[in-house]
Motif scaffolding. Structure first.
Motif, PDB file in Angstrom:
ATOM      1  N   TYR A  56       1.026  -1.742  -0.575  1.00 56.85           N
ATOM      2  CA  TYR A  56      -0.304  -0.115   0.032  1.00 56.85           C
ATOM      3  C   TYR A  56       0.864   1.092  -0.142  1.00 56.85           C
ATOM      4  CZ  TYR A  56       1.130  -0.078   4.582  1.00 56.85           C
ATOM      5  OH  TYR A  56       1.899  -0.015   6.418  1.00 56.85           O
ATOM      6  N   THR A  57       0.444   2.463  -0.081  1.00 55.78           N
ATOM      7  CA  THR A  57       1.296   3.758   0.137  1.00 55.78           C
ATOM      8  C   THR A  57       1.320   4.096   1.163  1.00 55.78           C
ATOM      9  OG1 THR A  57      -0.930   5.235  -0.704  1.00 55.78           O
ATOM     10  CG2 THR A  57       0.135   3.990  -2.713  1.00 55.78           C
ATOM     11  N   THR A  58       1.840   5.102   0.983  1.00 55.48           N
ATOM     12  CA  THR A  58       2.506   5.382   2.303  1.00 55.48           C
ATOM     13  C   THR A  58       1.810   7.354   2.909  1.00 55.48           C
ATOM     14  OG1 THR A  58       4.737   5.709   1.788  1.00 55.48           O
ATOM     15  CG2 THR A  58       4.287   3.756   3.056  1.00 55.48           C
ATOM     16  N   ASP A  59       0.878   7.306   1.374  1.00 59.29           N
ATOM     17  CA  ASP A  59       1.011   8.932   1.483  1.00 59.29           C
ATOM     18  C   ASP A  59      -0.264   8.654   2.512  1.00 59.29           C
ATOM     19  OD1 ASP A  59      -1.031   7.008   0.353  1.00 59.29           O
ATOM     20  OD2 ASP A  59      -2.335   8.734  -0.591  1.00 59.29           O
ATOM     21  N   HIS A  60      -0.229  10.389   3.700  1.00 61.80           N
ATOM     22  CA  HIS A  60      -1.161  11.074   4.493  1.00 61.80           C
ATOM     23  C   HIS A  60      -1.721  11.534   3.482  1.00 61.80           C
ATOM     24  CE1 HIS A  60      -2.282  11.448   8.170  1.00 61.80           C
ATOM     25  NE2 HIS A  60      -1.984  12.508   7.987  1.00 61.80           N
ATOM     26  N   GLU A  63      -8.201  12.255   5.973  1.00 58.46           N
ATOM     27  CA  GLU A  63      -9.363  11.993   5.992  1.00 58.46           C
ATOM     28  C   GLU A  63     -10.119  10.653   5.601  1.00 58.46           C
ATOM     29  OE1 GLU A  63      -8.557  13.266   1.927  1.00 58.46           O
ATOM     30  OE2 GLU A  63      -7.852  13.626   3.631  1.00 58.46           O
ATOM     31  N   ARG A  64      -8.509   9.701   5.005  1.00 61.49           N
ATOM     32  CA  ARG A  64      -8.495   8.180   5.112  1.00 61.49           C
ATOM     33  C   ARG A  64      -8.850   7.272   6.325  1.00 61.49           C
ATOM     34  NH1 ARG A  64      -4.744   6.880   0.758  1.00 61.49           N
ATOM     35  NH2 ARG A  64      -2.940   6.982   2.623  1.00 61.49           N
ATOM     36  N   LEU A  65     -10.002   6.449   6.207  1.00 61.99           N
ATOM     37  CA  LEU A  65      -9.678   5.594   7.213  1.00 61.99           C
ATOM     38  C   LEU A  65      -9.057   4.326   6.622  1.00 61.99           C
ATOM     39  CD1 LEU A  65     -10.882   4.933   9.952  1.00 61.99           C
ATOM     40  CD2 LEU A  65     -12.904   3.388   8.716  1.00 61.99           C
ATOM     41  N   ASN A  66      -8.099   3.842   7.157  1.00 56.93           N
ATOM     42  CA  ASN A  66      -7.236   2.394   7.178  1.00 56.93           C
ATOM     43  C   ASN A  66      -7.573   1.823   8.548  1.00 56.93           C
ATOM     44  OD1 ASN A  66      -5.145   3.648   4.969  1.00 56.93           O
ATOM     45  ND2 ASN A  66      -4.928   4.995   6.753  1.00 56.93           N
ATOM     46  N   ILE A  67      -8.539   0.294   7.301  1.00 51.43           N
ATOM     47  CA  ILE A  67      -9.346  -0.881   7.502  1.00 51.43           C
ATOM     48  C   ILE A  67      -7.860  -2.311   7.673  1.00 51.43           C
ATOM     49  CG2 ILE A  67     -10.578  -2.403   8.189  1.00 51.43           C
ATOM     50  CD1 ILE A  67     -12.227   0.195   7.009  1.00 51.43           C
ATOM     51  N   LYS A  80      -6.967   6.611  11.142  1.00 47.64           N
ATOM     52  CA  LYS A  80      -7.233   7.729  10.578  1.00 47.64           C
ATOM     53  C   LYS A  80      -5.539   7.786   9.852  1.00 47.64           C
ATOM     54  CE  LYS A  80     -10.867   9.845   9.899  1.00 47.64           C
ATOM     55  NZ  LYS A  80     -11.419  10.238   9.673  1.00 47.64           N
ATOM     56  N   GLY A  81      -5.555   8.457   8.421  1.00 48.84           N
ATOM     57  CA  GLY A  81      -4.417   8.945   7.836  1.00 48.84           C
ATOM     58  C   GLY A  81      -4.097   8.348   6.463  1.00 48.84           C
TER      59      GLY A  81
END
Length: 81
Positions: A56-60, A63-67, A80-81
């Motif tokens: 996966y990308t490591t961009d922050h 507003e993104r939810l990482n599950i 989040k992030g």
């Protein structure tokens, strides 16, 4: 129609990772809600599901939810992030 969960939204209009973790922890993602599943349609627009050993990308994106899920799809971590 999205699920409305009282207290899930934070003051800034988004939702905190901790609130989502309490709703998703130990559940699997599916088409509807029950004791085992949480409906994918009720997740925020900006989300991604991360399986073990997936790239996966490591961009922050605040507003993104990482599950994060385990091998059988059970939610183990939400950030989040």
């Amino acid at each position: 129609m999205p699920l409305v969960v009282p207290g899930l939204m934070s003051k800034d209009g988004g939702s905190s990772g901790d609130d989502w973790m309490s709703k998703l922890m130990g559940k699997k993602l599916g088409d509807q809600h029950d004791e085992v599943y949480f409906a994918k349609s009720d997740l925020p627009k900006e989300h991604r599901v991360l399986k073990p050993d997936s790239m996966y990308t490591t961009d922050h994106k605040p507003e993104r939810l990482n599950i994060h899920v385990d091998e059988d799809g059970t939610v183990k971590k939400v950030v989040k992030g």
